[in-house]
Scaffold this motif. Structure first.
Motif, PDB file in Angstrom:
ATOM      1  N   ALA A  13       0.864  -1.242   0.115  1.00 42.33           N
ATOM      2  CA  ALA A  13       0.019   0.086  -0.053  1.00 42.33           C
ATOM      3  C   ALA A  13       0.706   1.224  -0.041  1.00 42.33           C
ATOM      4  N   ASP A  14       0.300   2.288  -0.466  1.00 40.14           N
ATOM      5  CA  ASP A  14       1.031   3.479  -0.525  1.00 40.14           C
ATOM      6  C   ASP A  14       0.079   4.683   0.224  1.00 40.14           C
ATOM      7  N   LEU A  15       0.834   5.805   0.464  1.00 42.28           N
ATOM      8  CA  LEU A  15       0.015   6.720   1.024  1.00 42.28           C
ATOM      9  C   LEU A  15      -1.053   7.568   0.411  1.00 42.28           C
ATOM     10  N   THR A  16      -1.398   7.131  -1.082  1.00 42.25           N
ATOM     11  CA  THR A  16      -2.430   7.955  -1.574  1.00 42.25           C
ATOM     12  C   THR A  16      -3.647   6.972  -1.759  1.00 42.25           C
ATOM     13  N   GLY A  17      -3.836   5.899  -1.149  1.00 39.34           N
ATOM     14  CA  GLY A  17      -4.843   5.120  -1.117  1.00 39.34           C
ATOM     15  C   GLY A  17      -4.793   4.087  -2.104  1.00 39.34           C
ATOM     16  N   LYS A  18      -3.713   3.491  -2.766  1.00 36.89           N
ATOM     17  CA  LYS A  18      -3.541   2.473  -3.642  1.00 36.89           C
ATOM     18  C   LYS A  18      -3.090   1.384  -2.891  1.00 36.89           C
ATOM     19  N   VAL A  33      -4.641  -3.229  -8.907  1.00 36.40           N
ATOM     20  CA  VAL A  33      -4.728  -2.094  -8.228  1.00 36.40           C
ATOM     21  C   VAL A  33      -6.297  -1.643  -7.485  1.00 36.40           C
ATOM     22  N   LEU A  34      -6.087  -1.643  -6.087  1.00 32.35           N
ATOM     23  CA  LEU A  34      -7.103  -1.303  -5.516  1.00 32.35           C
ATOM     24  C   LEU A  34      -7.338   0.005  -4.884  1.00 32.35           C
ATOM     25  N   GLU A  35      -8.562   0.776  -4.908  1.00 34.63           N
ATOM     26  CA  GLU A  35      -8.505   2.032  -4.530  1.00 34.63           C
ATOM     27  C   GLU A  35      -9.100   2.254  -3.264  1.00 34.63           C
ATOM     28  N   VAL A  36      -8.267   2.596  -2.205  1.00 32.04           N
ATOM     29  CA  VAL A  36      -8.902   2.611  -0.808  1.00 32.04           C
ATOM     30  C   VAL A  36      -8.732   4.097  -0.439  1.00 32.04           C
ATOM     31  N   SER A  37      -9.738   4.588   0.362  1.00 36.29           N
ATOM     32  CA  SER A  37      -9.844   5.828   0.646  1.00 36.29           C
ATOM     33  C   SER A  37     -10.135   6.188   2.090  1.00 36.29           C
ATOM     34  N   ALA A  44      -3.400  -7.526   4.929  1.00 36.06           N
ATOM     35  CA  ALA A  44      -2.989  -8.930   4.913  1.00 36.06           C
ATOM     36  C   ALA A  44      -3.695  -9.614   3.747  1.00 36.06           C
ATOM     37  N   VAL A  45      -3.008 -10.438   3.100  1.00 42.32           N
ATOM     38  CA  VAL A  45      -3.294 -11.172   1.879  1.00 42.32           C
ATOM     39  C   VAL A  45      -3.936 -12.702   2.540  1.00 42.32           C
ATOM     40  N   SER A  46      -4.859 -13.062   2.001  1.00 49.13           N
ATOM     41  CA  SER A  46      -5.506 -14.373   2.276  1.00 49.13           C
ATOM     42  C   SER A  46      -4.513 -15.233   1.939  1.00 49.13           C
ATOM     43  N   PRO A  47      -4.631 -16.618   2.558  1.00 44.86           N
ATOM     44  CA  PRO A  47      -3.681 -17.662   2.231  1.00 44.86           C
ATOM     45  C   PRO A  47      -3.643 -18.001   0.586  1.00 44.86           C
ATOM     46  N   ASP A  48      -4.959 -17.988   0.093  1.00 44.45           N
ATOM     47  CA  ASP A  48      -5.134 -18.145  -1.354  1.00 44.45           C
ATOM     48  C   ASP A  48      -4.646 -17.158  -2.186  1.00 44.45           C
ATOM     49  N   GLY A  49      -4.830 -15.868  -1.729  1.00 47.94           N
ATOM     50  CA  GLY A  49      -4.397 -14.495  -2.610  1.00 47.94           C
ATOM     51  C   GLY A  49      -5.642 -13.925  -3.198  1.00 47.94           C
ATOM     52  N   ARG A  50      -6.740 -14.728  -2.942  1.00 45.84           N
ATOM     53  CA  ARG A  50      -8.016 -13.972  -3.502  1.00 45.84           C
ATOM     54  C   ARG A  50      -8.467 -12.786  -2.823  1.00 45.84           C
ATOM     55  N   ARG A  51      -8.392 -12.910  -1.694  1.00 46.71           N
ATOM     56  CA  ARG A  51      -8.801 -11.763  -0.768  1.00 46.71           C
ATOM     57  C   ARG A  51      -7.500 -10.728  -0.214  1.00 46.71           C
ATOM     58  N   VAL A  52      -7.952  -9.646   0.281  1.00 45.06           N
ATOM     59  CA  VAL A  52      -7.167  -8.505   0.799  1.00 45.06           C
ATOM     60  C   VAL A  52      -8.006  -7.838   1.967  1.00 45.06           C
ATOM     61  N   VAL A  53      -7.388  -8.187   3.187  1.00 42.04           N
ATOM     62  CA  VAL A  53      -7.735  -7.473   4.275  1.00 42.04           C
ATOM     63  C   VAL A  53      -6.947  -6.206   4.530  1.00 42.04           C
ATOM     64  N   VAL A  54      -8.055  -4.877   4.642  1.00 36.64           N
ATOM     65  CA  VAL A  54      -7.267  -3.681   4.668  1.00 36.64           C
ATOM     66  C   VAL A  54      -7.797  -2.838   5.908  1.00 36.64           C
ATOM     67  N   GLY A  55      -6.942  -2.601   6.756  1.00 36.50           N
ATOM     68  CA  GLY A  55      -7.258  -1.402   7.814  1.00 36.50           C
ATOM     69  C   GLY A  55      -7.248  -0.176   7.169  1.00 36.50           C
ATOM     70  N   VAL A  56      -8.285   0.529   7.238  1.00 35.95           N
ATOM     71  CA  VAL A  56      -8.291   2.028   6.412  1.00 35.95           C
ATOM     72  C   VAL A  56      -8.303   3.206   7.665  1.00 35.95           C
ATOM     73  N   ALA A  57      -7.358   3.968   7.100  1.00 32.31           N
ATOM     74  CA  ALA A  57      -7.370   5.183   8.132  1.00 32.31           C
ATOM     75  C   ALA A  57      -8.549   5.983   8.414  1.00 32.31           C
ATOM     76  N   THR A  58      -8.482   6.679   9.527  1.00 31.42           N
ATOM     77  CA  THR A  58      -9.399   7.617   9.690  1.00 31.42           C
ATOM     78  C   THR A  58      -9.552   8.730   8.880  1.00 31.42           C
ATOM     79  N   LYS A  59     -10.508   9.262   8.558  1.00 33.39           N
ATOM     80  CA  LYS A  59     -10.587  10.533   7.803  1.00 33.39           C
ATOM     81  C   LYS A  59     -11.740  11.567   8.518  1.00 33.39           C
ATOM     82  N   ALA A  60     -11.472  12.805   8.463  1.00 36.94           N
ATOM     83  CA  ALA A  60     -12.392  13.751   9.213  1.00 36.94           C
ATOM     84  C   ALA A  60     -13.621  13.366   9.148  1.00 36.94           C
ATOM     85  N   GLY A  61     -14.334  13.149  10.260  1.00 37.74           N
ATOM     86  CA  GLY A  61     -15.846  12.850  10.075  1.00 37.74           C
ATOM     87  C   GLY A  61     -16.179  11.423   9.969  1.00 37.74           C
TER      88      GLY A  61
END
Length: 92
Positions: A13-18, A33-37, A44-61
């Motif tokens: 992941a990078d700091l721009t949400g990718k 490329v997944l766009e996370v905002s 974390a990558v699932s063992p089979d690589g089909r899923r990615v679990v993402v902890g998303v940062a807090t945004k104002a509000g």
């Protein structure tokens, strides 16, 4: 950054949400490329690589959240708000 247990899938992941996911065994090695905002704080990558679990940062509000992404479809399949920052996630 995380890799699947077999080393076939790598996500970063990078700091721009990718969040970029590579299938290292694929012939073309074109990443997904997944766009996370606003941005991923953990992943974390699932063992089979089909899923990615993402902890998303807090945004104002809005609260932090945990998202689950389907890599092949490049789409979020689940999202849950969290009461505090998500500094670490795991996939099994």
């Amino acid at each position: 950054m995380d890799a699947s247990p077999d080393g076939r899938h790598l996500a970063a992941a990078d700091l721009t949400g990718k969040v970029v996911v590579w299938d290292l065994a694929a012939a073309d090695r074109q990443p997904t490329v997944l766009e996370v905002s606003p941005a991923a704080e953990s992943l974390a990558v699932s063992p089979d690589g089909r899923r990615v679990v993402v902890g998303v940062a807090t945004k104002a509000g809005s609260p932090s959240r945990v998202e689950i992404w389907d890599v092949a479809a490049s789409r979020r399949i689940a999202s849950r708000p969290m009461p505090a920052a998500v500094r670490a996630v795991a996939a099994s």
